[in-house]
Design a protein around this motif. Structure first.
Motif, PDB file in Angstrom:
ATOM      1  N   MET A 118       0.832  -1.209   0.000  1.00  0.00           N
ATOM      2  CA  MET A 118       0.000   0.000   0.000  1.00  0.00           C
ATOM      3  C   MET A 118       0.867   1.259   0.000  1.00  0.00           C
ATOM      4  O   MET A 118       0.561   2.232  -0.688  1.00  0.00           O
ATOM      5  CB  MET A 118      -0.931  -0.019   1.211  1.00  0.00           C
ATOM      6  CG  MET A 118      -1.905  -1.191   1.225  1.00  0.00           C
ATOM      7  SD  MET A 118      -3.007  -1.193   2.655  1.00  0.00           S
ATOM      8  CE  MET A 118      -4.082   0.156   2.230  1.00  0.00           C
ATOM      9  N   ILE A 119       1.956   1.245   0.736  1.00  0.00           N
ATOM     10  CA  ILE A 119       2.870   2.384   0.730  1.00  0.00           C
ATOM     11  C   ILE A 119       3.482   2.572  -0.654  1.00  0.00           C
ATOM     12  O   ILE A 119       3.583   3.701  -1.169  1.00  0.00           O
ATOM     13  CB  ILE A 119       3.958   2.193   1.798  1.00  0.00           C
ATOM     14  CG1 ILE A 119       3.343   2.232   3.205  1.00  0.00           C
ATOM     15  CG2 ILE A 119       5.040   3.263   1.677  1.00  0.00           C
ATOM     16  CD1 ILE A 119       4.321   1.901   4.306  1.00  0.00           C
ATOM     17  N   ALA A 120       3.885   1.468  -1.271  1.00  0.00           N
ATOM     18  CA  ALA A 120       4.474   1.561  -2.609  1.00  0.00           C
ATOM     19  C   ALA A 120       3.467   2.081  -3.629  1.00  0.00           C
ATOM     20  O   ALA A 120       3.822   2.857  -4.532  1.00  0.00           O
ATOM     21  CB  ALA A 120       4.998   0.187  -3.033  1.00  0.00           C
ATOM     22  N   ASN A 121       2.199   1.684  -3.507  1.00  0.00           N
ATOM     23  CA  ASN A 121       1.177   2.180  -4.431  1.00  0.00           C
ATOM     24  C   ASN A 121       0.987   3.686  -4.287  1.00  0.00           C
ATOM     25  O   ASN A 121       0.857   4.412  -5.281  1.00  0.00           O
ATOM     26  CB  ASN A 121      -0.139   1.459  -4.185  1.00  0.00           C
ATOM     27  CG  ASN A 121      -0.096   0.003  -4.625  1.00  0.00           C
ATOM     28  OD1 ASN A 121       0.756  -0.386  -5.430  1.00  0.00           O
ATOM     29  ND2 ASN A 121      -0.982  -0.805  -4.095  1.00  0.00           N
ATOM     30  N   LEU A 122       0.960   4.176  -3.047  1.00  0.00           N
ATOM     31  CA  LEU A 122       0.784   5.614  -2.846  1.00  0.00           C
ATOM     32  C   LEU A 122       2.014   6.398  -3.305  1.00  0.00           C
ATOM     33  O   LEU A 122       1.879   7.494  -3.865  1.00  0.00           O
ATOM     34  CB  LEU A 122       0.508   5.895  -1.364  1.00  0.00           C
ATOM     35  CG  LEU A 122      -0.820   5.358  -0.816  1.00  0.00           C
ATOM     36  CD1 LEU A 122      -0.933   5.644   0.665  1.00  0.00           C
ATOM     37  CD2 LEU A 122      -2.000   5.961  -1.562  1.00  0.00           C
ATOM     38  N   VAL A 123       3.206   5.843  -3.075  1.00  0.00           N
ATOM     39  CA  VAL A 123       4.423   6.544  -3.500  1.00  0.00           C
ATOM     40  C   VAL A 123       4.510   6.587  -5.021  1.00  0.00           C
ATOM     41  O   VAL A 123       4.867   7.617  -5.616  1.00  0.00           O
ATOM     42  CB  VAL A 123       5.664   5.872  -2.882  1.00  0.00           C
ATOM     43  CG1 VAL A 123       6.945   6.452  -3.471  1.00  0.00           C
ATOM     44  CG2 VAL A 123       5.666   6.044  -1.373  1.00  0.00           C
ATOM     45  N   VAL A 128      -4.306   5.013  -6.409  1.00  0.00           N
ATOM     46  CA  VAL A 128      -4.302   5.897  -5.241  1.00  0.00           C
ATOM     47  C   VAL A 128      -5.693   5.997  -4.626  1.00  0.00           C
ATOM     48  O   VAL A 128      -5.851   5.914  -3.400  1.00  0.00           O
ATOM     49  CB  VAL A 128      -3.766   7.284  -5.630  1.00  0.00           C
ATOM     50  CG1 VAL A 128      -3.844   8.234  -4.442  1.00  0.00           C
ATOM     51  CG2 VAL A 128      -2.339   7.184  -6.134  1.00  0.00           C
ATOM     52  N   ALA A 129      -6.717   6.169  -5.454  1.00  0.00           N
ATOM     53  CA  ALA A 129      -8.068   6.320  -4.927  1.00  0.00           C
ATOM     54  C   ALA A 129      -8.521   5.062  -4.179  1.00  0.00           C
ATOM     55  O   ALA A 129      -9.101   5.144  -3.088  1.00  0.00           O
ATOM     56  CB  ALA A 129      -9.032   6.635  -6.069  1.00  0.00           C
ATOM     57  N   LYS A 130      -8.237   3.895  -4.733  1.00  0.00           N
ATOM     58  CA  LYS A 130      -8.621   2.636  -4.088  1.00  0.00           C
ATOM     59  C   LYS A 130      -7.883   2.443  -2.772  1.00  0.00           C
ATOM     60  O   LYS A 130      -8.474   2.047  -1.751  1.00  0.00           O
ATOM     61  CB  LYS A 130      -8.336   1.474  -5.039  1.00  0.00           C
ATOM     62  CG  LYS A 130      -8.680   0.112  -4.467  1.00  0.00           C
ATOM     63  CD  LYS A 130      -8.341  -0.985  -5.454  1.00  0.00           C
ATOM     64  CE  LYS A 130      -8.620  -2.359  -4.859  1.00  0.00           C
ATOM     65  NZ  LYS A 130      -8.254  -3.447  -5.815  1.00  0.00           N
ATOM     66  N   THR A 131      -6.587   2.725  -2.772  1.00  0.00           N
ATOM     67  CA  THR A 131      -5.791   2.559  -1.553  1.00  0.00           C
ATOM     68  C   THR A 131      -6.235   3.529  -0.471  1.00  0.00           C
ATOM     69  O   THR A 131      -6.355   3.159   0.708  1.00  0.00           O
ATOM     70  CB  THR A 131      -4.303   2.763  -1.868  1.00  0.00           C
ATOM     71  OG1 THR A 131      -3.916   1.888  -2.942  1.00  0.00           O
ATOM     72  CG2 THR A 131      -3.451   2.460  -0.657  1.00  0.00           C
ATOM     73  N   GLU A 132      -6.505   4.785  -0.847  1.00  0.00           N
ATOM     74  CA  GLU A 132      -6.967   5.758   0.136  1.00  0.00           C
ATOM     75  C   GLU A 132      -8.325   5.361   0.700  1.00  0.00           C
ATOM     76  O   GLU A 132      -8.595   5.540   1.906  1.00  0.00           O
ATOM     77  CB  GLU A 132      -7.039   7.145  -0.493  1.00  0.00           C
ATOM     78  CG  GLU A 132      -5.699   7.766  -0.828  1.00  0.00           C
ATOM     79  CD  GLU A 132      -4.923   8.176   0.409  1.00  0.00           C
ATOM     80  OE1 GLU A 132      -5.500   8.141   1.520  1.00  0.00           O
ATOM     81  OE2 GLU A 132      -3.738   8.521   0.270  1.00  0.00           O
TER      82      GLU A 132
END
Length: 365
Positions: A118-123, A128-132
């Motif tokens: 999840m951190i790697a996806n946001l970075v 981004v929308a799904k993870t947030e």
């Protein structure tokens, strides 16, 4: 790796994208960033644009709404590292599950891998929308467990800081004690030598060997006492450290153990609230926890009734008599329990119920 001259030259070339001011012309210029977009601008532009309230980022192409209280100084030279550190801190602040909350080490490792993904996806700006959305949903559903783990982390950090402070103080005291012991030993050796020389100068040559042996024994006795004192101090410090380790226990976990985002969490059973005590046990005749009803009791009077068929023909049962008699005998036990417990908790002297009743009766006469 860049040298110090390269870094200084790079700092001089920094230009505010809003007012185009350069650090080369104004060495005291201070640049700030906002975690919403990480665009760097000078402090004067921040005060001029955002003092009246939230506003859009003045950098071309950026449509983020920024607030003045979110601006801060940049910690790392690379803005990408700055952004990754902020994202990692925010995600780990929410996904702060501990290893003891999982059924196995494998489940905890899977959780760590999921958090890093999840951190790697946001970075990397991937989904981004799904993870947030997943983070927000998890935070709303597990707010109590998040706060509990945050409190545990703060407690562990404070305990670690206290241990470090205590160890530093102990090391300082050990160094001071060692210096004092060395100084005392030096003084004792010097005094012993001076005393031995004085005695040798005043005595005869035949007493020289005896005086030397006596002085050596005194030095050995003092060194042995010093070693015993050092061993005692070490044992005391070891006992203090072990006591601190035993006292620093982990807090209880709270909150729901089920989560749709994290798998493998240990099931937490919430204890049922204690029910108020019922001395009559729901008025069930044979259900009592403070006495056991027997099938018969030795009594010459009751034996005659038990063997009399006329009593049994009318439907009379001795068990009902036993139950009523035992209930009447024990019915007064719970009358003053609440008062006695409250007095005991308050530290007052607790008197038996019979004693209190006798005192009231004597006062009324």
């Amino acid at each position: 790796m860049a040298s110090k001259d390269d870094l200084d030259h790079r700092d001089e070339d920094e230009v505010c994208p809003v007012c185009k001011s350069s650090r080369y012309l104004n060495p005291n210029m201070r640049f700030l960033i906002n975690p919403e977009c990480y665009h760097k601008m000078c402090e004067s532009c921040v005060d001029r644009i955002f003092s009246s309230g939230p506003s859009n980022c003045p950098v071309a192409g950026c449509r983020k709404t920024l607030r003045k209280n979110k601006f801060r100084a940049q910690t790392f030279e690379d803005i990408g590292v700055e952004r990754e550190v902020d994202i990692r801190r925010r995600v780990m602040h929410i996904l702060n599950r501990r290893e003891e909350e999982f059924d196995s080490k494998r489940a905890y490792d899977d959780f760590l891998e999921q958090r890093e993904e999840m951190i790697a996806n946001l970075v990397s700006r991937i989904d981004v929308a799904k993870t947030e959305a997943q983070l927000q949903k998890y935070a709303s559903e597990n707010m109590q467990s998040i706060r509990t783990n945050q409190a545990l982390e703060e407690q562990e950090a404070s305990s670690f800081q206290a241990r470090m402070t205590q160890e530093q103080e102990e090391a300082r005291l050990r160094r001071q004690l060692a210096r004092e012991q060395l100084e005392n030993e030096r003084r004792e050796i010097q005094a012993s030598r001076e005393d031995m020389l004085n005695r040798l100068a005043a005595g005869s040559s035949a007493d020289a060997a005896a005086i030397a042996r006596e002085g050596h024994k005194v030095l050995l006795k003092k060194s042995s006492a010093r070693r015993s004192e050092e061993d005692r101090i070490r044992q005391k410090q070891a006992a203090l450290r072990s006591e601190m380790k035993r006292g620093a226990g982990a807090g209880e976990l709270a909150g729901p153990s089920d989560s749709g985002l994290i798998k493998g969490l240990r099931k937490i059973k919430t204890p049922e609230p204690e029910k108020p005590y019922d001395p009559f046990m729901g008025y069930v005749p044979e259900k009592r926890d403070y006495y056991t009803l027997q099938s018969s009791y030795p009594s010459t009077y009751l034996d005659r009734i038990r063997n009399d068929t006329r009593m049994a023909a009318g439907g009379y049962d001795l068990k009902e008599y036993y139950s009523r008699t035992m209930l009447e005998a024990f019915a007064g036990l719970g009358c003053f329990i609440g008062e006695e417990v409250s007095r005991r908790d308050a530290g007052a002297e607790v008197k038996p119920a019979a004693t209190a009743g006798a005192a009231m009766a004597a006062g009324g006469e």
